[in-house]
Design a protein around this motif. Structure first.
Motif, PDB file in Angstrom:
ATOM      1  N   LEU A  89      71.353 -13.127 -26.452  1.00 32.70           N
ATOM      2  CA  LEU A  89      71.938 -11.785 -26.321  1.00 32.70           C
ATOM      3  C   LEU A  89      72.297 -11.485 -24.867  1.00 32.70           C
ATOM      4  CD1 LEU A  89      69.726  -9.686 -28.765  1.00 32.70           C
ATOM      5  CD2 LEU A  89      72.193 -10.108 -28.955  1.00 32.70           C
ATOM      6  N   VAL A  90      71.385 -11.813 -23.968  1.00 33.27           N
ATOM      7  CA  VAL A  90      71.651 -11.592 -22.541  1.00 33.27           C
ATOM      8  C   VAL A  90      72.787 -12.494 -22.070  1.00 33.27           C
ATOM      9  CG1 VAL A  90      70.681 -11.762 -20.208  1.00 33.27           C
ATOM     10  CG2 VAL A  90      69.329 -10.759 -22.055  1.00 33.27           C
ATOM     11  N   GLU A  91      72.799 -13.748 -22.518  1.00 32.25           N
ATOM     12  CA  GLU A  91      73.890 -14.658 -22.149  1.00 32.25           C
ATOM     13  C   GLU A  91      75.239 -14.111 -22.601  1.00 32.25           C
ATOM     14  OE1 GLU A  91      73.298 -19.202 -22.079  1.00 32.25           O
ATOM     15  OE2 GLU A  91      72.199 -18.475 -23.841  1.00 32.25           O
ATOM     16  N   THR A  92      75.276 -13.554 -23.802  1.00 36.11           N
ATOM     17  CA  THR A  92      76.523 -12.985 -24.316  1.00 36.11           C
ATOM     18  C   THR A  92      76.991 -11.837 -23.431  1.00 36.11           C
ATOM     19  OG1 THR A  92      75.951 -13.662 -26.562  1.00 36.11           O
ATOM     20  CG2 THR A  92      77.615 -11.927 -26.334  1.00 36.11           C
ATOM     21  N   ALA A  93      76.069 -10.970 -23.048  1.00 33.33           N
ATOM     22  CA  ALA A  93      76.417  -9.852 -22.160  1.00 33.33           C
ATOM     23  C   ALA A  93      76.902 -10.372 -20.802  1.00 33.33           C
ATOM     24  CB  ALA A  93      75.226  -8.918 -21.986  1.00 33.33           C
ATOM     25  N   LEU A  94      76.203 -11.357 -20.260  1.00 34.42           N
ATOM     26  CA  LEU A  94      76.611 -11.918 -18.971  1.00 34.42           C
ATOM     27  C   LEU A  94      77.976 -12.590 -19.072  1.00 34.42           C
ATOM     28  CD1 LEU A  94      73.195 -13.407 -17.772  1.00 34.42           C
ATOM     29  CD2 LEU A  94      74.290 -11.295 -16.995  1.00 34.42           C
ATOM     30  N   ALA A  95      78.224 -13.280 -20.171  1.00 32.68           N
ATOM     31  CA  ALA A  95      79.526 -13.924 -20.376  1.00 32.68           C
ATOM     32  C   ALA A  95      80.646 -12.889 -20.414  1.00 32.68           C
ATOM     33  CB  ALA A  95      79.511 -14.743 -21.666  1.00 32.68           C
ATOM     34  N   VAL A  96      80.389 -11.779 -21.084  1.00 30.15           N
ATOM     35  CA  VAL A  96      81.395 -10.704 -21.144  1.00 30.15           C
ATOM     36  C   VAL A  96      81.700 -10.186 -19.737  1.00 30.15           C
ATOM     37  CG1 VAL A  96      81.802  -8.331 -21.937  1.00 30.15           C
ATOM     38  CG2 VAL A  96      80.932 -10.059 -23.536  1.00 30.15           C
ATOM     39  N   VAL A  97      80.667  -9.996 -18.923  1.00 26.92           N
ATOM     40  CA  VAL A  97      80.876  -9.509 -17.554  1.00 26.92           C
ATOM     41  C   VAL A  97      81.669 -10.533 -16.741  1.00 26.92           C
ATOM     42  CG1 VAL A  97      79.717  -8.874 -15.392  1.00 26.92           C
ATOM     43  CG2 VAL A  97      78.838  -8.026 -17.575  1.00 26.92           C
ATOM     44  N   VAL A  98      81.302 -11.808 -16.851  1.00 27.05           N
ATOM     45  CA  VAL A  98      82.015 -12.851 -16.100  1.00 27.05           C
ATOM     46  C   VAL A  98      83.472 -12.913 -16.539  1.00 27.05           C
ATOM     47  CG1 VAL A  98      82.191 -15.351 -15.707  1.00 27.05           C
ATOM     48  CG2 VAL A  98      79.965 -14.230 -15.583  1.00 27.05           C
ATOM     49  N   ILE A  99      83.697 -12.920 -17.847  1.00 20.21           N
ATOM     50  CA  ILE A  99      85.070 -12.991 -18.358  1.00 20.21           C
ATOM     51  C   ILE A  99      85.884 -11.792 -17.874  1.00 20.21           C
ATOM     52  CG2 ILE A  99      86.458 -12.852 -20.471  1.00 20.21           C
ATOM     53  CD1 ILE A  99      84.121 -14.508 -21.814  1.00 20.21           C
ATOM     54  N   ALA A 100      85.311 -10.603 -17.960  1.00 15.59           N
ATOM     55  CA  ALA A 100      86.031  -9.394 -17.533  1.00 15.59           C
ATOM     56  C   ALA A 100      86.332  -9.430 -16.035  1.00 15.59           C
ATOM     57  CB  ALA A 100      85.222  -8.147 -17.883  1.00 15.59           C
ATOM     58  N   ALA A 144      85.628 -22.552 -20.539  1.00 13.54           N
ATOM     59  CA  ALA A 144      84.753 -23.641 -20.979  1.00 13.54           C
ATOM     60  C   ALA A 144      83.327 -23.158 -21.213  1.00 13.54           C
ATOM     61  CB  ALA A 144      84.768 -24.777 -19.946  1.00 13.54           C
ATOM     62  N   VAL A 145      82.790 -22.370 -20.299  1.00 15.47           N
ATOM     63  CA  VAL A 145      81.411 -21.907 -20.458  1.00 15.47           C
ATOM     64  C   VAL A 145      81.307 -20.943 -21.633  1.00 15.47           C
ATOM     65  CG1 VAL A 145      81.336 -19.948 -18.847  1.00 15.47           C
ATOM     66  CG2 VAL A 145      79.317 -21.356 -19.180  1.00 15.47           C
ATOM     67  N   ALA A 146      82.338 -20.134 -21.832  1.00 10.90           N
ATOM     68  CA  ALA A 146      82.340 -19.220 -22.982  1.00 10.90           C
ATOM     69  C   ALA A 146      82.383 -20.009 -24.288  1.00 10.90           C
ATOM     70  CB  ALA A 146      83.522 -18.263 -22.894  1.00 10.90           C
ATOM     71  N   MET A 147      83.161 -21.065 -24.336  1.00 18.62           N
ATOM     72  CA  MET A 147      83.255 -21.892 -25.551  1.00 18.62           C
ATOM     73  C   MET A 147      81.946 -22.638 -25.823  1.00 18.62           C
ATOM     74  SD  MET A 147      86.070 -21.068 -26.801  1.00 18.62           S
ATOM     75  CE  MET A 147      86.099 -22.197 -28.158  1.00 18.62           C
TER      76      MET A 147
END
Length: 145
Positions: free
Chosen positions: A55-66, A83-86
């Motif tokens: 869950l935390v990784e998903t939130a962090l991924a959203v922040v990085v992507i944005a 790549a990291v999101a995939m």
């Protein structure tokens, strides 16, 4: 790339990297070595910990992507971000459900029954290793922007 966006994405990337290293490569294997921790107890703890981590990784991924999207990234940064999101998506959509089904079976069994080792864990670890490498490359790329 915008330096503020790069700094935010870089900081979040390194926090994400630290969490993956601490949980996947320290906590996960060590919990089974603690006195009194049985396989069912370890699996129960692992499921809770990895659910929270993901869950935390998903939130962090959203922040990085944005942050990366907003900053006008160079192609290399955009590619590493994708790549990291995939990799995270592959873990969440394909490997974790298999591991959850497997742990459900193990937890429902009688105490003395043995099952063969799961290859799902090997897939998860392999994806974690690749994810760590991509997070390092992404973090370094963001520092260089």
């Amino acid at each position: 790339m915008n330096t503020t966006a790069a700094a935010l994405a870089g900081a979040v990337t390194f926090v994400w990297l630290g969490m993956v290293l601490a949980i996947s490569f320290l906590e996960a294997p060590l919990k089974f070595r603690a006195p009194g921790v049985t396989i069912p107890i370890g699996l129960g703890i692992g499921r809770l910990v990895f659910r929270a981590l993901n869950l935390v990784e998903t939130a962090l991924a959203v922040v990085v992507i944005a942050a990366v999207a907003a900053g006008g990234p160079p192609a290399g940064v955009a590619g590493l971000t994708a790549a990291v999101a995939m990799l995270l998506l592959a873990q969440l959509a394909f490997v974790r459900p298999r591991l959850n089904r497997r742990s459900d079976l193990v937890l429902a069994e009688e105490a003395g029954e043995d099952r063969p080792r799961s290859r799902g864990h090997l897939a998860y670890v392999a994806l974690e290793i690749v994810k760590v490498a991509v997070l390092i490359a992404l973090g370094i790329s963001l520092l260089a922007v």
